[in-house]
Design a protein around this motif. Structure first.
Motif, PDB file in Angstrom:
ATOM      1  N   HIS A 180       2.560  -5.070   6.254  1.00 43.27           N
ATOM      2  CA  HIS A 180       1.718  -5.133   7.263  1.00 43.27           C
ATOM      3  C   HIS A 180       0.289  -5.651   6.773  1.00 43.27           C
ATOM      4  O   HIS A 180      -0.717  -5.861   7.692  1.00 43.27           O
ATOM      5  CB  HIS A 180       1.397  -3.813   7.822  1.00 43.27           C
ATOM      6  CG  HIS A 180       1.123  -2.711   7.066  1.00 43.27           C
ATOM      7  ND1 HIS A 180       1.919  -2.131   6.208  1.00 43.27           N
ATOM      8  CD2 HIS A 180      -0.064  -2.345   6.713  1.00 43.27           C
ATOM      9  CE1 HIS A 180       1.211  -1.027   5.425  1.00 43.27           C
ATOM     10  NE2 HIS A 180      -0.124  -1.098   5.516  1.00 43.27           N
ATOM     11  N   GLU A 181       0.096  -5.747   5.534  1.00 44.01           N
ATOM     12  CA  GLU A 181      -1.404  -6.634   4.981  1.00 44.01           C
ATOM     13  C   GLU A 181      -0.837  -8.021   4.663  1.00 44.01           C
ATOM     14  O   GLU A 181      -0.042  -8.312   3.613  1.00 44.01           O
ATOM     15  CB  GLU A 181      -1.652  -5.812   3.772  1.00 44.01           C
ATOM     16  CG  GLU A 181      -1.748  -4.166   4.066  1.00 44.01           C
ATOM     17  CD  GLU A 181      -2.196  -3.564   2.764  1.00 44.01           C
ATOM     18  OE1 GLU A 181      -2.598  -4.072   1.736  1.00 44.01           O
ATOM     19  OE2 GLU A 181      -2.301  -2.326   2.862  1.00 44.01           O
ATOM     20  N   CYS A 223       0.874  -1.175  -0.017  1.00 40.42           N
ATOM     21  CA  CYS A 223      -0.051  -0.030   0.055  1.00 40.42           C
ATOM     22  C   CYS A 223       0.975   1.363  -0.001  1.00 40.42           C
ATOM     23  O   CYS A 223       2.070   1.125  -0.039  1.00 40.42           O
ATOM     24  CB  CYS A 223      -1.003  -0.058   1.242  1.00 40.42           C
ATOM     25  SG  CYS A 223      -0.142   0.434   2.777  1.00 40.42           S
ATOM     26  N   THR A 254       1.433   3.355   2.371  1.00 43.49           N
ATOM     27  CA  THR A 254       2.395   3.313   3.405  1.00 43.49           C
ATOM     28  C   THR A 254       3.701   2.619   3.149  1.00 43.49           C
ATOM     29  O   THR A 254       4.935   3.130   3.360  1.00 43.49           O
ATOM     30  CB  THR A 254       1.687   2.814   4.777  1.00 43.49           C
ATOM     31  OG1 THR A 254       0.380   3.363   5.057  1.00 43.49           O
ATOM     32  CG2 THR A 254       2.605   2.659   5.785  1.00 43.49           C
ATOM     33  N   GLU A 289      -6.552  -6.375   6.264  1.00 45.96           N
ATOM     34  CA  GLU A 289      -6.096  -5.226   6.867  1.00 45.96           C
ATOM     35  C   GLU A 289      -6.558  -3.747   6.264  1.00 45.96           C
ATOM     36  O   GLU A 289      -7.052  -3.034   6.974  1.00 45.96           O
ATOM     37  CB  GLU A 289      -4.558  -5.511   7.198  1.00 45.96           C
ATOM     38  CG  GLU A 289      -4.024  -4.465   8.251  1.00 45.96           C
ATOM     39  CD  GLU A 289      -3.843  -3.066   7.575  1.00 45.96           C
ATOM     40  OE1 GLU A 289      -3.792  -2.062   8.385  1.00 45.96           O
ATOM     41  OE2 GLU A 289      -3.815  -2.876   6.462  1.00 45.96           O
TER      42      GLU A 289
HETATM   43 ZN    ZN Z   1      -1.462  -0.479   4.807  1.00 50.17          ZN
END
Ligand code: ZN
Ligand code: BGC
Length: 369
Positions: free
Chosen positions: A64-65, A39, A41, A153
């Motif tokens: 993180h996803e 993403c 981020t 997420e």
């Molecule tokens: Zn993200």
């Protein structure tokens, strides 16, 4: 094992060899990563604008996803077993004894800012082969959702925001959408047609909102097609000014901002309807100041009973609702939900994803089959 790691000191992002993690406490779980989504981020972290390696280390493992599969469980783990599909929570609590939020298991509301986030802030992430964490940070996902569960997420962001908005709208006796045809029609506008915006639109439609997605790209385009197929309306800013948008929608009850473009967001705030709620979820980079018609904004906030709030990260409830909603999406719009994931890439191709040259909506790294 392999991992994608970011080195802020030398400004490098590369695949590294790193030791396999092991279960060291009875409540820990070892998970094999299947897919990891990329993403905005992640892109910022790879541009060294965001992200912090763990204490004493020069690099941060990205990601993180996630979607993974349980390989092994510690002796005290009751609710998970080998073979379960799981999504892992991102944020971990701070250590301050007086942080009410973290002590209550709501680190998404952490007061101190000393929370940690896997793959973002002081904890390694999921773009690697194996991950260990405490059982309470994993959420089991039905096997039927395997091909879309990596969307959990990013969907939690919308789930948390929506739950908060609905709490606020409980101030109105007609504040919650219901499926009775004679009830008030709740109208939502999503700003932005990236993955967070589109997932927000899916969730808003399922929650009973008449939903509009307002975005830059002219029609026709793939995101606009998806929006129309789920029964929402796509409006492009190339054909509609913000006041034309408001004229088209009617009283805008809810705005879900998912662009991170602050000027555009605050301009749209002027179109928020009477008794409306405006939710910010984007994290803009710090550019220069912009001019804003603050008199109009403040008059509207007061004279129209408006609420503006920001929302970050998500707690347990939002993960559970995201998994439930993904099930509903898959039932109502199987093809459209799958179409949100536009590419699956090998770990070796990470740079196409994190540097943003790969086209599409949500692109994921396939770690293992
Ligand atoms: Zn993200
Ligand atoms: C993640 C959130 C996180 C936020 C800020 C987002 O991309 O989805 O979980 O809290 O970044 O770090």
């Amino acid at each position: 094992m392999k991992a994608v790691a970011v080195y802020p000191g030398t400004r490098e992002v590369k695949i590294i060899e790193t030791p396999e993690p092991r279960i060291s406490k009875p409540n820990e779980v070892l998970v094999r990563m299947l897919e990891v989504g990329v993403c905005g981020t992640d892109k910022e972290i790879c541009h060294f604008d965001y992200g912090t390696p763990p204490a004493g280390k020069d690099h941060l493992v990205l990601g993180h996803e996630s979607l993974g599969e349980v390989v092994e469980t510690g002796p005290a783990v009751r609710d998970l077993q080998k073979g379960d599909l799981v999504v892992t929570m991102v944020r971990r609590p701070c250590d301050h004894p007086d942080c009410f939020a973290c002590r209550a298991g709501r680190q998404d509301f952490c007061y101190t800012g000393d929370f940690k986030e896997r793959g973002i802030k002081e904890l390694d992430g999921f773009m690697t082969e194996l991950v260990v964490d405490e059982d309470k940070y994993f959420f089991r996902v039905p096997a039927a959702l395997r091909d879309i569960a990596v969307l959990t997420e990013p969907l939690t962001i919308a789930e948390k925001a929506l739950a908060e908005a609905l709490q606020i709208q409980k101030r109105l006796p007609w504040g919650e959408p219901s499926d009775q045809s004679d009830s008030y029609t709740h109208k939502a506008v999503v700003l932005g047609a990236g993955p967070v915006g589109l997932l927000g639109a899916f969730a808003l439609v399922v929650a009973g909102f008449k939903t509009f997605v307002y975005s830059r790209d002219a029609k026709p385009n793939a995101s606009a097609d998806l929006v129309e197929k789920i029964g929402a309306t796509y409006i492009s800013s190339t054909t509609h000014s913000i006041s034309q948008l408001a004229a088209e929608v009617g009283n805008i009850d809810l705005v879900y901002e998912a662009t991170g473009a602050s000027k555009f967001a605050f301009e749209t705030l002027r179109a928020l309807g009477t008794n409306g709620v405006f939710i910010f979820t984007g994290v803009p980079g710090r550019k220069g100041p912009v001019e804003l018609d603050t008199d109009t904004i403040m008059r509207n906030l007061v004279l129209k009973n408006q609420v503006v709030f920001g929302s970050v990260n998500a707690g347990r409830g939002a993960y559970l609702r995201a998994i439930e909603d993904l099930g509903k999406f898959a039932q109502r719009w199987p093809a459209e939900t799958r179409a949100l994931i536009t590419g699956r890439y090998a770990m070796e191709d990470f740079s196409k994803l994190v540097l943003g040259t790969a086209p599409g909506i949500k692109n994921v790294i396939k770690i293992s089959a």
